[in-house]
Design an enzyme around this catalytic site. Structure first.
Site, short mmCIF file in Angstrom:
data_model
loop_
_atom_site.label_atom_id
_atom_site.label_comp_id
_atom_site.label_asym_id
_atom_site.label_seq_id
_atom_site.Cartn_x
_atom_site.Cartn_y
_atom_site.Cartn_z
N ARG A 58 17.84 -42.09 -19.05
CA ARG A 58 16.37 -42.04 -19.02
C ARG A 58 15.79 -41.87 -20.42
O ARG A 58 16.40 -41.24 -21.30
CB ARG A 58 15.92 -40.88 -18.12
N ALA A 107 17.57 -37.45 -12.88
CA ALA A 107 16.70 -37.37 -11.71
C ALA A 107 17.20 -38.35 -10.66
O ALA A 107 16.43 -38.84 -9.84
CB ALA A 107 15.25 -37.66 -12.08
N SER A 108 18.50 -38.65 -10.73
CA SER A 108 19.15 -39.51 -9.74
C SER A 108 18.42 -40.85 -9.64
O SER A 108 18.22 -41.53 -10.65
CB SER A 108 19.21 -38.80 -8.39
N HIS A 109 17.99 -41.24 -8.44
CA HIS A 109 17.39 -42.55 -8.21
C HIS A 109 15.88 -42.55 -8.42
O HIS A 109 15.24 -43.58 -8.21
CB HIS A 109 17.68 -42.99 -6.78
N THR A 252 21.74 -44.13 -10.36
CA THR A 252 21.60 -43.94 -11.81
C THR A 252 22.73 -43.14 -12.41
O THR A 252 23.29 -43.51 -13.45
CB THR A 252 20.27 -43.23 -12.12
#
Length: 497
Positions: A58, A107-109, A252
């Site tokens: 990210r 934040a994962s997906h 992610t």
């Protein structure tokens, strides 16, 4: 609710990391990150700590990592900066590097502007109550009287990839077991691209059909999420265009996975659970598989009858199913697998870790075995009876005390169903209410539950006939109309579409 507790999302810290808070999700500022990390160190309660720090791709990762590392060092902690990493790899630093704990920034997906912190300690993830304590500690965090810790670097991902290769070569007994196989990977521009280049290719696979392997924190092609329709369509197309034998897709940070067969047909949700259960129950006759609550009737029958196992539909939330798996094994119950329909899967032999890359390794091993027998991967779950229709509708709760309001709605629905004459309540469910619908009103089931994190009641429908979900939804709509603080617009839209 305190300011720090607003960052709590189940067992993870989550917040907006780019831009400004939307009033619902707080902004994950450097100051907030430092306080939360200090709260984590206080929670650990030890001196001479060594903590690994990694992050997904990210755009906010470097900013937040700097805040995390400075807070750890200012707390007297020795830091191992692992850079770009998958979440399971960060867990493995507590195994391979002897770290006392690890922090993964992800934040994962969730969309690119979000970020968060995931904590590992004692070769385990923390639970919801432990995160609450960490955030309460953060309210009064202080760095006074702390010595300065050291900061070092370690690119751990090559070692993690090596571990995965070793798992596959040991199981197959070959150094290059994937020669002759074409496997496409869709990383969604998350961290998972390494699986194609550093695991599959080095074991002999042709990965030329792969797509979106380069990390890009804006996720320009699709959300890295095995539950996302666009993402699954992308890997299906990649497989059919390249004529690959298998397609793998990761979220992610690579703690979730799904796949598609050589025809581009999705192996996700109930099919993925069926496939993973088929693999996990080999050598574990009569073993228990813990799942989330929204598994299909066909899957329940498949595991209990066709595989000879025992399925335990538990609760939504990957930590819930894993904790139940650990509990059962500690009680002497043979429970080799915990898996959510979302793609989180934890195998007992892999430290009870939800690891999408490990799940993919087990699938690839099975693919190699089946190819030698002239069989296809989907032969493992060919007896799975699948629903004609599935639907999820989310009902937003507008009441201030949303949990109390939602619990009352579910209790009222349970009572209504038990007296209806056309619905029947499934006994011994662990969350919400699951209702069987007869042929006159759905020919399937529905499950209403409170969301793990949000002021929402998700309702899942499944039917064995076309039009069955609509029939059940119309009855639920009539029941729900008297609940003034429940937004039923999504249900109304489905019933009138």
């Amino acid at each position: 609710m305190s300011d720090m507790l607003k960052f709590k999302s189940g067992t993870d810290v989550r917040g907006i990391a780019v831009g400004e808070s939307d009033g619902k999700i707080p902004f994950l500022s450097d100051d907030a990150v430092r306080k939360i990390v200090r709260g984590f160190v206080m929670f650990l309660g030890k001196k001479s700590l060594k903590i690994a720090v990694g992050h997904d791709c990210r755009v906010s990762a470097e900013r937040i990592k700097a805040a995390v590392i400075s807070a750890l060092a200012d707390s007297g902690v020795d830091v191992v900066d692992c850079g770009l990493s998958s979440t399971p790899a960060m867990f493995m630093t507590t195994v391979e590097l002897g770290c006392d704990a690890a922090i993964q920034l992800t934040a994962s997906h969730h969309p690119w502007d979000k970020n968060g912190l995931k904590f590992f300690v004692n070769q385990s993830g923390i639970d919801s109550a432990q995160l609450t304590q960490i955030l309460k500690n953060a309210e009064n965090a202080s760095f006074e009287n702390c010595e300065k810790g050291n900061v070092g670097k370690c690119n751990f991902m090559p070692r993690y990839a090596e571990i995965l290769r070793e798992i596959i070569t040991k199981a197959t007994g070959e150094e290059k077991p994937l020669i002759g196989l074409k496997i496409a990977v869709d990383a969604g521009n998350g961290v998972g691209g390494f699986y194609a280049t550093e695991v599959l290719a080095k074991l002999g696979a042709d990965i030329s059909g792969s797509c979106f392997l380069e990390p890009d924190g804006t996720f320009p092609n699709h959300i890295p999420n095995p539950e996302n329709k666009q993402a699954m369509a992308a890997i299906s197309k990649a497989v059919t265009d390249s004529k690959s034998d298998l397609g793998l897709i990761f979220d992610t940070d690579v703690d979730r996975a799904a796949c598609v067969d050589s025809n581009g047909t999705e192996i996700a949700r109930n099919r993925l659970v069926a496939l993973a259960a088929s693999i996990a129950l080999e050598g574990n006759d009569g073993g228990t598989v813990v799942t989330d609550s929204i598994v299909s009737d066909g899957l329940i029958k498949f595991i209990n009858t066709d595989l000879g196992g025992v399925i335990l539909p538990f609760k939504r939330g990957y930590k819930n199913v894993i904790d139940k798996q650990i509990e059962l094994n500690n009680l002497g119950v043979n429970c080799p697998l915990a898996i959510e329909t979302s793609g989180h899967a934890a195998f007992r032999e892999n430290y009870y870790l939800d690891d999408g890359a490990y799940l993919a390794a087990r699938i690839v091993i099975k693919l190699v075995e089946l190819k030698k027998q002239g069989k296809r991967l989907e032969s493992l779950f060919s007896k799975l009876e699948e629903a004609a229709e599935e639907k999820e509708i989310r009902l937003k709760i507008n009441a201030e005390d949303f949990r109390k309001y939602g619990e009352k709605y579910i209790l009222d629905l349970k009572e209504f169903a038990s007296k209806s004459g056309f619905w029947s309540v499934v006994p011994n469910t662990f969350e919400g209410v699951r209702i069987n619908a007869d042929e006159s009103c759905g020919n399937g089931w529905l499950l209403a539950r409170l969301s793990v994190h949000d002021p929402v009641i998700p309702v899942n429908f499944e039917s064995r006939i076309k039009g069955g979900t609509l029939a059940a939804a119309k009855l639920l709509l009539e029941f729900s109309k008297s609940y003034n603080e429940l937004d039923i617009s999504a249900l109304e839209e489905f019933c009138t579409s």
